[in-house]
Motif scaffolding. Sequence first.
Motif, PDB file in Angstrom:
ATOM      1  N   VAL A 241      41.880  64.202  51.367  1.00 39.24           N
ATOM      2  CA  VAL A 241      41.537  63.956  49.962  1.00 39.24           C
ATOM      3  C   VAL A 241      40.003  65.084  51.013  1.00 39.24           C
ATOM      4  O   VAL A 241      39.628  66.080  49.247  1.00 39.24           O
ATOM      5  CB  VAL A 241      40.248  63.083  50.111  1.00 39.24           C
ATOM      6  N   LYS A 242      39.628  65.950  51.534  1.00 43.08           N
ATOM      7  CA  LYS A 242      38.529  66.278  52.210  1.00 43.08           C
ATOM      8  C   LYS A 242      39.230  68.130  51.534  1.00 43.08           C
ATOM      9  O   LYS A 242      38.709  68.699  50.595  1.00 43.08           O
ATOM     10  CB  LYS A 242      38.313  66.790  53.184  1.00 43.08           C
ATOM     11  N   VAL A 243      40.633  68.215  51.977  1.00 46.31           N
ATOM     12  CA  VAL A 243      40.855  69.623  51.438  1.00 46.31           C
ATOM     13  C   VAL A 243      41.067  69.937  49.708  1.00 46.31           C
ATOM     14  O   VAL A 243      40.119  70.940  49.063  1.00 46.31           O
ATOM     15  CB  VAL A 243      42.819  68.838  51.989  1.00 46.31           C
ATOM     16  N   LEU A 244      41.418  68.466  48.920  1.00 49.52           N
ATOM     17  CA  LEU A 244      41.380  68.324  47.528  1.00 49.52           C
ATOM     18  C   LEU A 244      40.032  68.807  47.059  1.00 49.52           C
ATOM     19  O   LEU A 244      39.266  69.689  46.033  1.00 49.52           O
ATOM     20  CB  LEU A 244      42.111  66.997  46.940  1.00 49.52           C
ATOM     21  N   GLU A 245      38.815  68.482  47.460  1.00 45.51           N
ATOM     22  CA  GLU A 245      37.614  67.777  47.413  1.00 45.51           C
ATOM     23  C   GLU A 245      36.758  69.794  47.396  1.00 45.51           C
ATOM     24  O   GLU A 245      36.596  69.974  46.792  1.00 45.51           O
ATOM     25  CB  GLU A 245      36.768  67.439  48.282  1.00 45.51           C
ATOM     26  N   GLU A 246      37.668  70.635  48.791  1.00 47.27           N
ATOM     27  CA  GLU A 246      37.736  71.693  48.882  1.00 47.27           C
ATOM     28  C   GLU A 246      38.280  73.375  48.435  1.00 47.27           C
ATOM     29  O   GLU A 246      37.348  73.712  47.411  1.00 47.27           O
ATOM     30  CB  GLU A 246      38.093  72.218  49.949  1.00 47.27           C
ATOM     31  N   ALA A 247      39.452  72.267  47.589  1.00 44.48           N
ATOM     32  CA  ALA A 247      40.073  73.174  46.334  1.00 44.48           C
ATOM     33  C   ALA A 247      38.990  73.289  45.608  1.00 44.48           C
ATOM     34  O   ALA A 247      39.145  73.997  44.659  1.00 44.48           O
ATOM     35  CB  ALA A 247      41.459  72.680  45.956  1.00 44.48           C
ATOM     36  N   LYS A 248      38.972  71.813  45.016  1.00 40.78           N
ATOM     37  CA  LYS A 248      37.634  71.660  43.754  1.00 40.78           C
ATOM     38  C   LYS A 248      36.807  72.491  43.853  1.00 40.78           C
ATOM     39  O   LYS A 248      36.123  73.275  42.802  1.00 40.78           O
ATOM     40  CB  LYS A 248      37.550  70.256  43.911  1.00 40.78           C
ATOM     41  N   ARG A 249      35.883  72.138  44.686  1.00 43.29           N
ATOM     42  CA  ARG A 249      34.544  73.101  45.076  1.00 43.29           C
ATOM     43  C   ARG A 249      34.248  74.160  45.090  1.00 43.29           C
ATOM     44  O   ARG A 249      33.957  75.313  44.364  1.00 43.29           O
ATOM     45  CB  ARG A 249      34.294  73.086  46.219  1.00 43.29           C
ATOM     46  N   LEU A 250      35.577  75.257  45.436  1.00 44.64           N
ATOM     47  CA  LEU A 250      35.642  76.192  45.781  1.00 44.64           C
ATOM     48  C   LEU A 250      36.616  76.926  44.011  1.00 44.64           C
ATOM     49  O   LEU A 250      37.079  78.792  44.638  1.00 44.64           O
ATOM     50  CB  LEU A 250      37.053  76.894  46.611  1.00 44.64           C
ATOM     51  N   GLU A 251      36.575  76.158  43.439  1.00 50.03           N
ATOM     52  CA  GLU A 251      37.350  76.716  42.324  1.00 50.03           C
ATOM     53  C   GLU A 251      38.696  77.295  42.364  1.00 50.03           C
ATOM     54  O   GLU A 251      38.360  78.830  41.892  1.00 50.03           O
ATOM     55  CB  GLU A 251      36.622  77.022  40.847  1.00 50.03           C
ATOM     56  N   VAL A 252      39.914  77.430  43.389  1.00 51.88           N
ATOM     57  CA  VAL A 252      40.736  77.695  43.348  1.00 51.88           C
ATOM     58  C   VAL A 252      42.171  77.241  42.572  1.00 51.88           C
ATOM     59  O   VAL A 252      41.393  76.112  42.096  1.00 51.88           O
ATOM     60  CB  VAL A 252      41.109  77.381  44.677  1.00 51.88           C
TER      61      VAL A 252
END
Length: 423
Positions: A241-252
């Motif tokens: 879930v953290k990976v997905l949150e970071e992907a969203k935060r970094l707008e990739v």
Amino acid sequence: MGEEEFKCGGFKVKGNRVEINRNLASRTFDELGPADVYGLENCMRCGICSYTCPFWLVTKRPIDVPAWRTYEINKIYSMFYTGYGIVARYLRLRRISNKEFMRWTDSAYNCTACGACTETSPMEIPNWYTAILMRRILHYSGFNYETAEKLAKNTKELGNALGISNWKEMASKVGFQVDKKGSEYLYIPSPLEIQDMEILQSIASIFSKMKISVTVSSAVSDPGYYAYLVGDFETARSVFVKVLEEAKRLEVKKIITTDGTSYFWLRWQGPKSSGVKLPIPVEHLTQTVYEKYKQGSIKLSKADVKGPTSVHYSEFLSRLGGVEEPVREILRLTAPQFIEPRDSPSSHKLYTCTHHLELISEKKEIVKRAREYVINQLSRWGSKNVIVFDPNCKLSLGNAIADKQANFDVTYFTIILERGIKI
């Protein structure tokens, strides 16, 4: 154990009895889907699955037949989730004995989760998966191996299974942009890859050569699968879930990985285990490179590495992950004097290495013996350099070389790609 009693994680072991409460059963089976239930209920225990398992071929013990683990897990499942099993539990007709349970720890880790047993099973029973469920119970009941628990604890408390604390500095050192918003890809590393600066440098170089924008997250230095493979599903899910949150935060736009097991976890098992739908695509680097090659954006030529070469495929990338064509085509183009296996990367005829079990020190002796099957197979092909697609495979074959079981070199595929990609 006599009359000694243990109460932990939903287990109560006393004398020759093992009592299991409903809470443990519900936690153990909380991610089961229809195919998993089918596997638990329909295994015939014919034992054919054992003939592709290097551990059973070494020990010849009944508890190392993959189907034995499925049967043991089915006992718990049926006692709480089938009409017959519930009645049998109350009448004490179905139970797990102390003697059986005390063999679980040994048996559960005599499995790399490679999936070959499923390929050979007449009913396609996921016996590899029941080994992971068995480890889940060991984790909750307090009977897991100490080094297995350390991997899970490191992941939970330090962010990665190996306890690496300077990921941000190491990423910056090889040229990665850290926490940059708006990049096309978010790269998720494996802790074993982070430890090898040559590999980390080659990965950064490949991205640069292909002119694709990539960022890494300072908050993610492990995809989470080590925790999963040792039974701590909750920690593994939280990392996913953290990976997905970071992907969203970094707008990739996409997540990319270079680790075969990481691809399987992030693309398939992580979403299943967590119940979180994957919001963006996950790619393995071989898929990205192969697409660029087909589009004409890059050229692939023979890499300047020692030959003749052969390959040890990652079962998590091919057999369990479904990625075959990109891997084979890239090797044909870049591996010098390539000796290609006749069987597909997913074939059960290709032996597994000992993979993540190399990190479980309590299994050192049996792991060394089980390695011999893949080493003998690779040696028969006559190559001097074996290419691998998973850092756990590199560790396994590297340990075989250190133990004088093998006389070939091992090269990580990113080294081949770095030297074979031409613009």
